[in-house]
Design a protein around this motif. Structure first.
Motif, PDB file in Angstrom:
ATOM      1  N   LEU A 255       0.825  -1.214   0.000  1.00  0.00           N
ATOM      2  CA  LEU A 255       0.000   0.000   0.000  1.00  0.00           C
ATOM      3  C   LEU A 255       0.857   1.260   0.000  1.00  0.00           C
ATOM      4  N   ILE A 256       1.918   1.270   0.796  1.00  0.00           N
ATOM      5  CA  ILE A 256       2.765   2.462   0.856  1.00  0.00           C
ATOM      6  C   ILE A 256       3.648   2.548  -0.382  1.00  0.00           C
ATOM      7  N   VAL A 257       3.928   1.413  -1.012  1.00  0.00           N
ATOM      8  CA  VAL A 257       4.688   1.424  -2.255  1.00  0.00           C
ATOM      9  C   VAL A 257       3.885   2.106  -3.360  1.00  0.00           C
TER      10      VAL A 257
ATOM     11  N   VAL B 256       8.621   1.779 -12.642  1.00  0.00           N
ATOM     12  CA  VAL B 256       9.221   0.452 -12.756  1.00  0.00           C
ATOM     13  C   VAL B 256      10.700   0.501 -12.385  1.00  0.00           C
ATOM     14  N   ALA B 257      11.377   1.580 -12.751  1.00  0.00           N
ATOM     15  CA  ALA B 257      12.796   1.724 -12.410  1.00  0.00           C
ATOM     16  C   ALA B 257      13.013   1.870 -10.906  1.00  0.00           C
ATOM     17  N   ARG B 258      12.023   2.379 -10.181  1.00  0.00           N
ATOM     18  CA  ARG B 258      12.144   2.532  -8.730  1.00  0.00           C
ATOM     19  C   ARG B 258      11.952   1.207  -7.987  1.00  0.00           C
ATOM     20  N   LEU B 259      11.196   0.298  -8.557  1.00  0.00           N
ATOM     21  CA  LEU B 259      10.798  -0.902  -7.820  1.00  0.00           C
ATOM     22  C   LEU B 259      11.968  -1.739  -7.292  1.00  0.00           C
ATOM     23  N   PRO B 260      13.076  -1.922  -8.024  1.00  0.00           N
ATOM     24  CA  PRO B 260      14.159  -2.739  -7.471  1.00  0.00           C
ATOM     25  C   PRO B 260      14.742  -2.197  -6.172  1.00  0.00           C
TER      26      PRO B 260
ATOM     27  N   VAL C  10       6.141  -8.518  -7.968  1.00  0.00           N
ATOM     28  CA  VAL C  10       7.130  -8.161  -6.954  1.00  0.00           C
ATOM     29  C   VAL C  10       6.930  -9.050  -5.737  1.00  0.00           C
ATOM     30  N   GLY C  11       7.934  -9.088  -4.870  1.00  0.00           N
ATOM     31  CA  GLY C  11       7.841  -9.882  -3.661  1.00  0.00           C
ATOM     32  C   GLY C  11       9.162  -9.936  -2.934  1.00  0.00           C
TER      33      GLY C  11
ATOM     34  N   THR D 277       9.563  -8.365 -11.808  1.00  0.00           N
ATOM     35  CA  THR D 277       9.513  -9.103 -13.062  1.00  0.00           C
ATOM     36  C   THR D 277       8.322  -8.633 -13.882  1.00  0.00           C
ATOM     37  N   VAL D 278       8.570  -8.139 -15.092  1.00  0.00           N
ATOM     38  CA  VAL D 278       7.484  -7.663 -15.943  1.00  0.00           C
ATOM     39  C   VAL D 278       6.705  -8.868 -16.467  1.00  0.00           C
TER      40      VAL D 278
END
Length: 315
Positions: free
Chosen positions: A163-165, A180-184, A207-208, A214-215
């Motif tokens: 939720l905060i993501v 998407v670039a921020r997710l890693p 994500v996890g 992973t797209v």
């Protein structure tokens, strides 16, 4: 199947510092504080999650401080980091296509705040708020929209509730590529699927805590990721059936979202479809749908208030 009703509200909270968000949060805090983990209740745990938040979401630290000051309750700051919350799962379906994000959100009714929030913490954002300032889905003034579903796997690790993501990405990113670039760089506690839409593209990302972002093959998701779905999981969630149905429906068929298999009545855990949301972020518009009514909201015409809606017709 009898009728069940739920009240949704729409609120404006501004930058979180003028008391409106604080009034809202104080009313919900008695039921929220029980969701804080035991670690989050200790000084050491609270310090750890604040350090995690500062390291990975530095842009939101001033907002965290402002909101924690407004709530002013023991454990409030640790709770608001969303890095010390009990894990939860949702059975949802979503698709992005042609600048539109369409999603069904499924959960037991008493576990969803049901609050459509218009905020300006760092920028204008509208979305379905949960856990006081997290977002189940939402859009920003740059034309980016994001929604989430549970990834379907029982894995848990150190990191943030999704939720905060969603909130962080909408507050700090203009485009799908930026988000998407921020997710890693963001540790995430539970497997989740994010569908992201902007004016020119749409993607779903798995994500996890145990996988890199992973797209997915296309911009839609139910409640599984890249691993095979067991027969037991399919019986319980009908995740593959729902994914096929939403791919066939696309983003224009709201009627299909309000019918089985996408619209879900009560399952063994009490989860059911609570709302359908159709975002047109390039227009700054979202409409929330139920079987008997809809509620449009936009940046140009946001209407606070409340509505009690019927979640399912009697049979």
């Amino acid at each position: 199947m009898g009728q069940q009703q739920k009240t949704f509200q729409a609120i404006e909270v501004g930058d979180g510092g003028d008391g409106r968000w604080g009034t809202y949060a104080h009313a919900l805090w008695p039921e929220m504080e029980g969701l804080l983990t035991a670690e989050g209740r200790t000084p050491q745990g609270a310090g750890r999650v604040r350090t995690l938040f500062r390291a990975h979401m530095p842009e939101l630290v001033p907002v965290l401080d402002r909101l924690a000051g407004q709530l002013d309750r023991p454990g409030a700051e640790a709770f608001l980091t969303h890095a010390a919350l009990r894990p939860f799962t949702q059975s949802c379906t979503q698709i992005g296509r042609n600048g539109t994000l369409l999603r069904n959100y499924d959960l037991p009714p008493d576990q969803c705040e049901g609050t459509i929030a218009s905020s300006c913490f760092l920028r204008p954002v509208i979305g379905m708020q949960d856990m006081l300032w997290g977002l189940l889905d939402g859009m920003n003034d740059a034309g980016l929209a994001i929604s989430l579903t549970w990834g379907g796997r029982s894995v848990h690790g150190g990191g943030f509730a999704i939720l905060i993501v969603v909130r962080y990405l909408l507050e700090t990113c203009d485009t799908v590529d930026e988000a998407v670039a921020r997710l890693p760089s963001l540790p995430i506690a539970v497997p989740q699927n994010l569908t992201l839409v902007d004016p020119v593209q749409a993607v779903t990302v798995f994500v996890g805590p145990d996988i890199p972002p992973t797209v997915a093959p296309d911009a839609c998701a139910a409640n599984h990721q890249h691993l095979p779905v067991t027969a037991e999981q399919e019986r319980a969630l009908r995740t593959q059936e729902r994914l096929r149905a939403i791919r066939a429906a696309g983003t224009d068929d709201v009627v299909a979202m309000l019918k089985p298999p996408l619209y879900r009545s009560v399952d063994e855990q009490g989860s059911r479809t609570l709302y359908t949301a159709r975002y047109r972020p390039v227009e700054g518009r979202v409409t929330y749908h139920w079987p008997d009514e809809s509620w449009p909201q936009s940046f140009g015409d946001f209407t606070p208030g409340s509505r009690t809606v019927t979640l399912a017709r009697a049979e």
